[in-house]
Motif scaffolding. Structure first.
Motif, mmCIF file in Angstrom:
data_model
loop_
_atom_site.group_PDB
_atom_site.id
_atom_site.type_symbol
_atom_site.label_atom_id
_atom_site.label_comp_id
_atom_site.label_asym_id
_atom_site.label_seq_id
_atom_site.Cartn_x
_atom_site.Cartn_y
_atom_site.Cartn_z
ATOM 1 N N TYR A 130 0.732 -1.143 -0.025
ATOM 2 C CA TYR A 130 -0.112 -0.080 -0.324
ATOM 3 C C TYR A 130 0.454 1.381 0.063
ATOM 4 O O TYR A 130 1.947 1.548 1.040
ATOM 5 C CB TYR A 130 -1.090 -0.137 1.380
ATOM 6 N N VAL A 131 0.858 2.084 -0.778
ATOM 7 C CA VAL A 131 0.733 3.329 -0.622
ATOM 8 C C VAL A 131 -0.965 4.884 -0.134
ATOM 9 O O VAL A 131 -1.343 4.690 -0.673
ATOM 10 C CB VAL A 131 1.370 3.844 -1.820
ATOM 11 N N ILE A 132 -0.163 5.077 0.941
ATOM 12 C CA ILE A 132 -0.891 5.970 1.650
ATOM 13 C C ILE A 132 -0.550 7.292 1.483
ATOM 14 O O ILE A 132 -0.094 7.366 2.184
ATOM 15 C CB ILE A 132 -1.465 5.553 3.364
ATOM 16 N N GLU A 133 -2.052 8.320 0.897
ATOM 17 C CA GLU A 133 -1.147 9.147 0.970
ATOM 18 C C GLU A 133 -2.348 9.886 1.448
ATOM 19 O O GLU A 133 -3.630 10.256 1.923
ATOM 20 C CB GLU A 133 -1.543 9.818 -0.180
ATOM 21 N N TYR A 134 -1.781 11.195 2.837
ATOM 22 C CA TYR A 134 -2.870 11.865 3.445
ATOM 23 C C TYR A 134 -2.244 13.259 2.696
ATOM 24 O O TYR A 134 -2.200 14.149 3.000
ATOM 25 C CB TYR A 134 -2.111 12.565 5.035
ATOM 26 N N VAL A 135 -4.025 13.499 2.133
ATOM 27 C CA VAL A 135 -4.381 14.792 1.172
ATOM 28 C C VAL A 135 -4.779 16.005 2.087
ATOM 29 O O VAL A 135 -6.258 15.181 2.461
ATOM 30 C CB VAL A 135 -5.044 14.646 0.084
ATOM 31 N N HIS A 188 -3.305 2.104 -3.902
ATOM 32 C CA HIS A 188 -2.576 3.264 -3.444
ATOM 33 C C HIS A 188 -4.103 4.255 -3.156
ATOM 34 O O HIS A 188 -5.080 4.577 -3.645
ATOM 35 C CB HIS A 188 -2.372 4.814 -4.864
ATOM 36 N N ILE A 189 -3.782 4.333 -1.941
ATOM 37 C CA ILE A 189 -4.913 5.111 -1.119
ATOM 38 C C ILE A 189 -4.260 6.226 -0.615
ATOM 39 O O ILE A 189 -4.192 6.716 0.329
ATOM 40 C CB ILE A 189 -5.287 3.943 0.115
ATOM 41 N N ASN A 190 -5.591 7.021 -1.082
ATOM 42 C CA ASN A 190 -5.577 9.001 -1.075
ATOM 43 C C ASN A 190 -6.801 9.426 0.635
ATOM 44 O O ASN A 190 -7.743 8.809 0.076
ATOM 45 C CB ASN A 190 -5.869 9.197 -2.200
ATOM 46 N N ILE A 191 -6.533 9.564 1.493
ATOM 47 C CA ILE A 191 -7.151 10.030 2.614
ATOM 48 C C ILE A 191 -7.915 11.387 2.419
ATOM 49 O O ILE A 191 -6.785 12.241 2.503
ATOM 50 C CB ILE A 191 -7.294 10.093 4.257
#
Length: 195
Positions: A130-135, A188-191
């Motif tokens: 997983y690649v997690i981005e805190y947007v 790819h999870i964008n939060i």
């Protein structure tokens, strides 16, 4: 199944999916659904989290993901300090997944996260990561669309083929050829933490 375990599964349906996982694909299905539920909780608390550092956000996510039978450890070692190491403690399926997390700061930073996950931390043994981005910026839908377009144009880290949709909003999947010659699935999870 004992009566106590059956009642526990009724209270926590995710536990049933975790404990009945019989391999990598079942575990990935469970984990994707579990991530989606935990991320919704994070986004609902964005007004409390928006000013936090990457470390605090990852600690919050790790705490939300942790549950009986699922160990989530921050900064465990796998060729370096991995942001999140997620392990099933089920006897039927001993699975592990790695996740690299970043506060979104542009496509270059996102590409660096992919490189860290694929080329540094992953051994090739785990079929997914997983690649997690805190947007924290406005326009998450547009940001995700641009990230996908760039990945499809540049094919970073030996990406094979185009990215594909994921059931989770603001998430997508890419596949990368690891140095082990295994094909790795990266979610790819964008939060959305924009208040």
């Amino acid at each position: 199944m004992s009566g106590k375990l059956s009642r526990l599964f009724n209270w926590f349906p995710e536990l049933r999916r975790l404990y009945e996982a019989r391999g990598a694909e079942d575990f990935d299905d469970f984990l994707d659904l579990h991530f989606a539920r935990c991320i919704q909780r994070m986004e609902a608390e964005a007004h409390h989290l928006a000013g936090d550092s990457e470390e605090k956000l990852s600690a919050f996510l790790a705490a939300a993901l942790s549950m009986p039978g699922l160990s989530v450890v921050r900064e465990a070692y796998s060729n370096g300090r991995v942001d999140l190491t997620i392990r099933s403690e089920s006897l039927l399926s001993a699975e592990q997944r790695l996740a690299e997390a970043k506060i979104y700061d542009g496509p270059v930073y996102h590409a660096q996260a992919i490189t860290q996950l694929i080329s540094r931390y992953s051994t090739g043994r785990q079929p997914s990561g997983y690649v997690i981005e805190y947007v924290k910026k406005p326009g998450i839908a547009d940001i995700v669309m641009r990230l996908r377009s760039q990945a499809d144009a540049e094919l970073p880290e030996c990406q094979e083929g185009l990215t594909s949709d994921h059931d989770m909003r603001w998430a997508y999947v890419s596949r990368h050829r690891h140095s082990s010659e295994e094909l790795l699935r990266v979610v790819h999870i964008n939060i959305n933490l924009k208040r």
